[in-house]
Structures are given as C-alpha cells and as structure tokens.
Design a protein around this motif. Structure first.
Motif, PDB file in Angstrom:
ATOM      1  N   ILE A 284       0.801  -1.230   0.000  1.00 23.75           N
ATOM      2  CA  ILE A 284       0.000   0.000   0.000  1.00 23.75           C
ATOM      3  C   ILE A 284       0.832   1.277   0.000  1.00 23.75           C
ATOM      4  N   TYR A 285       2.167   1.135  -0.090  1.00 25.18           N
ATOM      5  CA  TYR A 285       3.008   2.329   0.049  1.00 25.18           C
ATOM      6  C   TYR A 285       2.765   3.353  -1.051  1.00 25.18           C
ATOM      7  N   ARG A 286       2.411   2.923  -2.269  1.00 23.27           N
ATOM      8  CA  ARG A 286       2.233   3.876  -3.371  1.00 23.27           C
ATOM      9  C   ARG A 286       1.136   4.881  -3.042  1.00 23.27           C
ATOM     10  N   ASN A 287       0.037   4.392  -2.478  1.00 21.39           N
ATOM     11  CA  ASN A 287      -1.042   5.304  -2.100  1.00 21.39           C
ATOM     12  C   ASN A 287      -0.596   6.246  -0.989  1.00 21.39           C
ATOM     13  N   ILE A 288       0.209   5.717  -0.072  1.00 18.94           N
ATOM     14  CA  ILE A 288       0.677   6.545   1.041  1.00 18.94           C
ATOM     15  C   ILE A 288       1.664   7.590   0.552  1.00 18.94           C
ATOM     16  N   SER A 289       2.619   7.159  -0.268  1.00 12.48           N
ATOM     17  CA  SER A 289       3.693   8.062  -0.689  1.00 12.48           C
ATOM     18  C   SER A 289       3.180   9.201  -1.560  1.00 12.48           C
ATOM     19  N   GLU A 290       2.067   8.985  -2.263  1.00 10.53           N
ATOM     20  CA  GLU A 290       1.490  10.073  -3.050  1.00 10.53           C
ATOM     21  C   GLU A 290       1.064  11.229  -2.152  1.00 10.53           C
ATOM     22  N   GLU A 291       0.632  10.907  -0.943  1.00  7.24           N
ATOM     23  CA  GLU A 291       0.208  11.931   0.000  1.00  7.24           C
ATOM     24  C   GLU A 291       1.332  12.352   0.939  1.00  7.24           C
ATOM     25  N   SER A 292       2.207  11.387   1.276  1.00 12.31           N
ATOM     26  CA  SER A 292       3.227  11.665   2.283  1.00 12.31           C
ATOM     27  C   SER A 292       4.446  10.788   2.060  1.00 12.31           C
ATOM     28  N   PHE A 293       5.368  11.249   1.211  1.00 15.88           N
ATOM     29  CA  PHE A 293       6.613  10.490   1.014  1.00 15.88           C
ATOM     30  C   PHE A 293       7.479  10.688   2.262  1.00 15.88           C
ATOM     31  N   PRO A 294       8.046   9.602   2.816  1.00 17.72           N
ATOM     32  CA  PRO A 294       8.698   9.703   4.124  1.00 17.72           C
ATOM     33  C   PRO A 294      10.092  10.314   4.087  1.00 17.72           C
ATOM     34  N   HIS A 295      10.444  10.991   5.174  1.00 14.59           N
ATOM     35  CA  HIS A 295      11.835  11.379   5.415  1.00 14.59           C
ATOM     36  C   HIS A 295      12.573  10.250   6.128  1.00 14.59           C
ATOM     37  N   LEU A 296      11.811   9.414   6.843  1.00 16.02           N
ATOM     38  CA  LEU A 296      12.387   8.344   7.662  1.00 16.02           C
ATOM     39  C   LEU A 296      11.372   7.219   7.797  1.00 16.02           C
ATOM     40  N   ILE A 297      11.885   5.977   7.833  1.00 12.89           N
ATOM     41  CA  ILE A 297      11.053   4.804   8.090  1.00 12.89           C
ATOM     42  C   ILE A 297      11.540   4.154   9.382  1.00 12.89           C
ATOM     43  N   VAL A 298      10.615   3.827  10.262  1.00 15.09           N
ATOM     44  CA  VAL A 298      10.935   3.178  11.530  1.00 15.09           C
ATOM     45  C   VAL A 298      10.095   1.915  11.645  1.00 15.09           C
ATOM     46  N   ALA A 299      10.744   0.797  12.000  1.00 22.41           N
ATOM     47  CA  ALA A 299      10.027  -0.474  12.165  1.00 22.41           C
ATOM     48  C   ALA A 299      10.346  -1.039  13.546  1.00 22.41           C
ATOM     49  N   PRO A 300       9.415  -0.944  14.502  1.00 23.36           N
ATOM     50  CA  PRO A 300       9.665  -1.407  15.867  1.00 23.36           C
ATOM     51  C   PRO A 300       9.568  -2.924  15.998  1.00 23.36           C
ATOM     52  N   ASN A 301      10.474  -3.512  16.780  1.00 23.69           N
ATOM     53  CA  ASN A 301      10.428  -4.952  17.069  1.00 23.69           C
ATOM     54  C   ASN A 301      10.097  -5.753  15.810  1.00 23.69           C
ATOM     55  N   ALA A 302      10.892  -5.544  14.773  1.00 21.35           N
ATOM     56  CA  ALA A 302      10.519  -5.969  13.427  1.00 21.35           C
ATOM     57  C   ALA A 302      10.449  -7.486  13.220  1.00 21.35           C
ATOM     58  N   GLY A 303      11.407  -8.242  13.753  1.00 18.35           N
ATOM     59  CA  GLY A 303      11.410  -9.682  13.514  1.00 18.35           C
ATOM     60  C   GLY A 303      11.614 -10.016  12.051  1.00 18.35           C
ATOM     61  N   ILE A 304      12.573  -9.364  11.426  1.00 14.57           N
ATOM     62  CA  ILE A 304      12.782  -9.500   9.980  1.00 14.57           C
ATOM     63  C   ILE A 304      13.029 -10.951   9.567  1.00 14.57           C
ATOM     64  N   ALA A 305      13.838 -11.670  10.328  1.00 14.84           N
ATOM     65  CA  ALA A 305      14.175 -13.043   9.956  1.00 14.84           C
ATOM     66  C   ALA A 305      13.006 -14.004  10.183  1.00 14.84           C
ATOM     67  N   ALA A 306      12.042 -13.601  10.973  1.00 13.66           N
ATOM     68  CA  ALA A 306      10.930 -14.494  11.317  1.00 13.66           C
ATOM     69  C   ALA A 306       9.772 -14.417  10.334  1.00 13.66           C
ATOM     70  N   TYR A 307       9.687 -13.348   9.558  1.00 11.91           N
ATOM     71  CA  TYR A 307       8.537 -13.149   8.676  1.00 11.91           C
ATOM     72  C   TYR A 307       8.999 -12.886   7.243  1.00 11.91           C
ATOM     73  N   SER A 308       8.608 -13.770   6.346  1.00 13.26           N
ATOM     74  CA  SER A 308       9.016 -13.626   4.940  1.00 13.26           C
ATOM     75  C   SER A 308       8.406 -12.388   4.295  1.00 13.26           C
ATOM     76  N   SER A 309       7.322 -11.871   4.841  1.00 17.36           N
ATOM     77  CA  SER A 309       6.675 -10.688   4.272  1.00 17.36           C
ATOM     78  C   SER A 309       7.570  -9.454   4.348  1.00 17.36           C
ATOM     79  N   TRP A 310       8.637  -9.513   5.165  1.00 14.69           N
ATOM     80  CA  TRP A 310       9.537  -8.374   5.255  1.00 14.69           C
ATOM     81  C   TRP A 310      10.402  -8.222   3.997  1.00 14.69           C
TER      82      TRP A 310
END
Length: 382
Positions: A284-310
């Motif tokens: 859904i980022y395309r819809n978001i970025s059209e309104e608000s392209f980020p200066h910074l992205i923060v991902a709390p307690n991400a668990g990157i290795a545990a979830y393939s969706s990352w």
C-alpha cells in the motif's frame, strides 16, 4: 522457555532446566535433546556466548526499580503483573497492555480513539511525576538515554512512564542517528515518518504526543502501517495535541504547554498527526507516498528473519533510498535479520547493530532464549 531441542524425535521430558554450559543462552529438557541439538547449536553457540557477556549493559537503567524490572523478572522472582500491581497501574488505561492479562486482538477491535482525552491521557502517563517543571526550554543537546530524558523532563527516577514512552523515544533516537541523511532537519518545519508494523502501540497512541515536546515547532506526520490496524480504523487520522504533563495542577508545565496549545491548528505549530493504514507496507506504500513520502522509516520490534513478508518491504525501502531504522528484542534477532537480508536481497546495512539507549526498561517474560530481551532493545538500519 521452551527446550531448544523440541520436536527432535522424542517428546520433551519436562521444562527446559538444563543450560548450554558454554553460552548459557539456550535450555534443554534433557541430555538427550541437548545432544540431538548439538550440531544445530554449534554454529551459534560462540556468538550467543558473546551476547550473554553484554547482559550487564542491557540490564543497566537509571531507575530505582532497575533490579526488579530486569534481573528479577528474568529470573521469575517477579512478574510484569506484580510490578504493575505494586505501583497501582495494573490493568489501568494504557498500562493494561504491558502484561498478558489483556488480549491485544480483542482490544484492537474495541479501540475507541475518541475516548483518549488529552487531560486523561497525560494524567495517566505521568501519574508518578511530582513537581514537574516541564520542558520549559528546547533540548540543548541530543538526549543520550533515559537519564538525560528524565532529568530534562524533571521526572523522578521511580516513575515507570518510560514503559509507555519507549515508542516516541524510538522515533526520537532514530531521527538523531539518521539526521545526516534527513534533508529536512534544520530547514523544514515538517517531518514525515512511516512507522511500519505497529502492534501494541496502537493501543498506546497518546504516548506519541511526547514528540511535541521533543521537537518544538515541528509538525510530525506519522503513518502507522501494518496488518494489525483494525479494518474499521483504516485511514483514520488522529491529531495528538499537547505533550505529557504531570498530575500537579499548579505545576509550571501546565502554563508552559497551554501557551503552545492555543494555536494547534496553525500551519507549523508543534503537532503530532497520526494516520492509520491497514496492510503490508509494500502493498500500500504507493497510495501513502502520493500523499506523504517519508523522510524516515521506523520499524519497531521488526522480527525481519521471522517473517518472509519483510523481504519485499526491505527491497522497496532500499529502492526508495530513504533511511530506515529497525529495532528488535535482542542482539541475536538483529544478527539473524542482517544475515537474512544480505543473503536474500544482497542489501548492506548503513547502521550497524547497536544498543538502543531508549529501550523499554522492563525485561520480556518467557523468551525463546535466555538472552536478556527488551522491547526495542537493539537497532540496525539501511
């Protein structure tokens, strides 16, 4: 904790009471399961041994309740429930999500943001603050940790408010360590943050109002994006006006903040605007970025290795060329994240794994490993 050899042929003989003699980070129910897990554990053992040596640094906080909230919880001498009960905040307001007594799933469905009145929120957050002078002047230097923050906000070190304020302080610290790459810092009065994968903090959103005190004169626009956002709240905008104050009605912080809150709708007053978005970021980022392209992205307690969706999200962030900071509960989780991303996506990390000075100062109960674990404990970034 679970036996590290669970599922290896035979059923576990009981609780995982045996520790690996070298690293001390994993437990086993029996000698049989320890032997069956030896080949898998061999590669990680030396690394976990080094991480266990950092326990003292992880458990170090300036608070009077430090021993109780860290070592005693890890050793099951006290629980999160008993800690909160002792302070009269168990199952109270936003504190109720700091233990396992409250089901997050049901809470998300029952969430009513309109009930979050400013006065009630801040009285609840700062119920343990006495004679608070408030942030009567801007921060003169970067806050290096909880001690700096508490002294600046005139909060006594027996206050557990850091448990709730870990969320805005994660954003604050992420901004500080990536400021060289954020062009708007020092030149613009607006900062846009995409906050990916929120869960428990969706029920503690008023705490984000503290960003108003941390960044005076800045309009903070935070997009909270993740599948945990309730469907009926998708697209909702919440304006958090005013930062947390103490419960003393005669305190200076009341007059200080009231002067700044008279014109919250002015274009560039200190304001925190939260936007809720349901779904995976890469979908859904395309819809978001059209309104608000980020200066910074923060991902709390991400668990990157545990979830393939990352993986598609990481690849997207890499293409966006936007600084991104990820946190996790322990150093090992961050190590596995870097290895996973390097192997699958070939992306290097611009911020090495590092301890977060604003990690939540209460240990996580019932970890998979015997490593000390804290919410937002370690950071890394691309």
């Amino acid at each position: 904790m679970e036996c590290a050899g669970k599922g290896r042929g035979t059923r576990c003989a009981g609780p995982a009471k045996r520790r690996c003699a070298r690293c001390g980070a994993v437990g086993y129910c029996s000698v049989t399961h320890q032997l069956s897990h030896r080949s898998a554990h061999k590669e990680e053992c030396a690394r976990l041994e080094q991480q266990m040596k950092h326990s003292d640094a992880l458990n170090a906080f300036p608070f009077t309740y430090c021993q109780e909230a860290t070592i005693e919880i890890c050793e099951k001498l006290v629980s999160r429930c008993s800690f909160l009960s002792k302070r009269g905040i168990h199952q109270v307001g936003m504190w109720m999500y700091e233990c396992k007594c409250q089901s997050l799933g049901n809470s998300f469905e029952d969430l009513r943001f309109c009930a979050f009145t400013i006065v009630g929120i801040f009285r609840e957050c700062y119920a343990h603050v006495e004679n608070c002078a408030g942030p009567v002047s801007p921060i003169s230097d970067h806050l290096s940790g909880w001690e700096d923050y508490y002294r600046w906000r005139h909060i006594p070190f027996h206050s557990p408010v850091a448990l709730l304020l870990q969320w805005p302080m994660l954003i604050y610290h992420a901004i500080q360590i990536t400021s060289a790459r954020i062009s708007t810092i020092g030149t613009s009065k607006e900062l846009r943050v995409h906050y990916v994968g929120p869960e428990k903090e969706l029920l503690q959103l008023p705490a984000f109002g503290e960003l108003q005190a941390l960044f005076p004169g800045m309009r903070m626009h935070i997009e909270l994006v993740g599948p945990a956002v309730p469907e009926h709240r998708d697209g909702e905008t919440i304006k958090v006006g005013g930062y947390a104050q103490c419960s003393d009605t005669d305190c200076d912080c009341k007059s200080t903040s009231s002067q700044g809150s008279k014109s919250l709708d002015t274009a560039y007053d200190s304001t925190v605007i939260l936007q809720l978005r349901r779904g995976c970021y890469h979908d859904i980022y395309r819809n978001i970025s059209e309104e608000s392209f980020p200066h910074l992205i923060v991902a709390p307690n991400a668990g990157i290795a545990a979830y393939s969706s990352w993986l598609p999200t990481i690849e997207l962030i890499h293409k966006m060329n936007v600084p991104a900071v990820f946190s996790d509960y322990c150093e090992e989780a961050c190590h596995l994240a870097t290895r996973c991303i390097n192997t699958v996506a070939g992306i290097s990390f611009s911020l090495p794994i590092q301890l977060n000075p604003f990690r939540q100062p209460m240990a996580v109960e019932d970890n998979a490993l015997l490593l000390p674990c804290y919410s937002n404990c370690f950071l890394l970034g691309i």
